[in-house]
Write a protein that holds these residues in place. Sequence first.
Motif: not given
Lengths: 173, 428
Positions: B300-303, B376-381, B405-415
């Motif tokens: 949530c924080d990353n998103a 992992r961060s994921l992306i889809i159209h 575009v839909r994102l599922s934001v993962g746990l990587e470094d937000v930068d």
Amino acid sequence: MNHDTYPDAYIRDILLKHAVFAVVGASAKTTRPSYYVMKYLAAKGYDVIPVSPGLGGRTVADRVVVPSLAEIGRPVDVVDIFRNSDAAFAVTEEAIRIGAKVIWMQIGVRNDAAARLAEEAGLKVVMNRCPKIEYGRLSGEIGWTGVNSRTLSSRRPLLGPKGGQQRTLRDET
Amino acid sequence: MSEERTPGFNTLAIHAGARPDASTGARVTPIYQTTSYVFDDADHAAALFNLETFGNIYSRIMNPTQAVLEERMAALEGGTAALAVASGHAAQAIVFHTLMEPGGEFVAARQLYGGSINQFGEASRSSDWHVQWADTTDAESFRAAVSPKTRAIFVESIANPGGIVTDIAAISAVAKEAGVPLIVDNTLATPYLMQPKEYGADIIVHSLTKFLGGHGNSVGGVIVDCGTFDWMASGRYPTLSEPCASYHGMTLGETFGNFAFAIACRVLGLRDLGPAIAPMNAFLILNGIETLPLRMQRHCDNARQVAEWLSDHDKVAWVNYAGLPGNSFHGTAMLYCPKGAGAVFTFGLKDGYEAGIALVGKVELFSHLANIGDTRSLIIHPASTTHRQLGDEARERAGAGADVVRLSVGLEDVDDIIADLDQALEAI
Ligand SMILES: Cc1ncc(COP(=O)(O)O)c(C=O)c1O
């Protein structure tokens, strides 16, 4: 005693320290909850006595039905009541007369006046609970069916004497 | 642990349902990779088949690894019992199989995961149950869709992919008036962000495939029985309120009381339809759940940071994340999920459909795939993939229009997540 919730230790203690259950209002039908409770408690090693005035002498859940508590003729520990809440009062009075130690009213059955009477006479009281569910919950067996036991423990549960698919109310100490 | 304490969410996520193994002392729940279980004796076998006692028979219906997952999920949602199955869709199929009779109806939000729109619209036609669609942002539209044939109401807590946070309490009031259970798909929120039971849900379903498992390695689903609905009060749910022929005339609703729905889903739905979860998958999902609170907060924080960054980008037309102040669902989000609005959200590209397709081709850290809730961060159209089978109008209504575009934001470094979007947007 607050009868809205019971500490697990209170219920566990009742189930561990008593061996003889008289089931008042036992039905002859094998599809009724009383039948399941009697079969389960018997499988756990309790001495289960069905009690019903209309069924005296018949066999229910492999046990001979006694017409009334007074006619059981041997000490009874727990009187488990499968009657409506109003009827539970008279059953409680009779249970006190025969020297029972615990009044247990099934899910949906609650009579606070009966509970007071029993507690004044030194009996323990459980209302609106099922001993099968409580045994299953506190032993952990009920979790095998995905039911929330609302218990947590990092101690190893002990298996029952009869095999791998039986647990007891005791933990490894 | 003393009896009066109610354990907190983090403790339940690790411990609920999982005691050391009774035979070996193994502390982590073992993978019980077996189809069947020896009976203690013939009486024990009969008692198990008659549902007189608790225990294991055959892994299509129950398995000890699966059972720990079930109890864990029931505890995390505050329910009485749960049933884990092979996928989120299997969970939904079993719920409706248990509730519905031919000719019956249920009311569902239009804003659902595209696969659920397919399942309700297409697959249930052969069973002769019928979905009536309503607008998840408008409780009155549910009231208008209810008829005497209605048997349930279905919504998502946070809708996929629309970024809508549903006012569950308002829709629960409609369900209560109609005398039908409210089913909430809590996949995108997880019980860490929100417990729908608190707002009146009667049945909760999840795709465990997403944030609960959380590592993108196992498909699974669960049904949680909140224990709140009275199945015996009307004749509308004969599976629960009438004697059941295959269990010698037992009435499940009477025998199993406030966990009867979960039992009916298992001993009829799962027994007959058969989508059992593999023990290995149950194990991997359980392992994931142990860290759910930590992961979900970071997701949530990353998103939120990614959504803020996208809002300021000049190729981006709009960002639909309920965690952003100014979003039309921000108020509902603050009420229902103040810890965060989840990690799945959509944004629109000014250059529409073609730009969406181009973007998913340019990302390097993001994975282009049809899932959500991975480390992992994921992306889809969605318009060209998950929502492809829907018509234009249904796509718009589900929040999956051409430019989305839909994102599922993962746990990587937000930068790193932002840098990847930056270079990809630069390149289109
Ligand atoms: C909100 C939601 N519900 C249900 C499902 C279906 O779950 P499964 O893919 O595990 O069958 C999904 C899958 O994407 C989903 O996102």
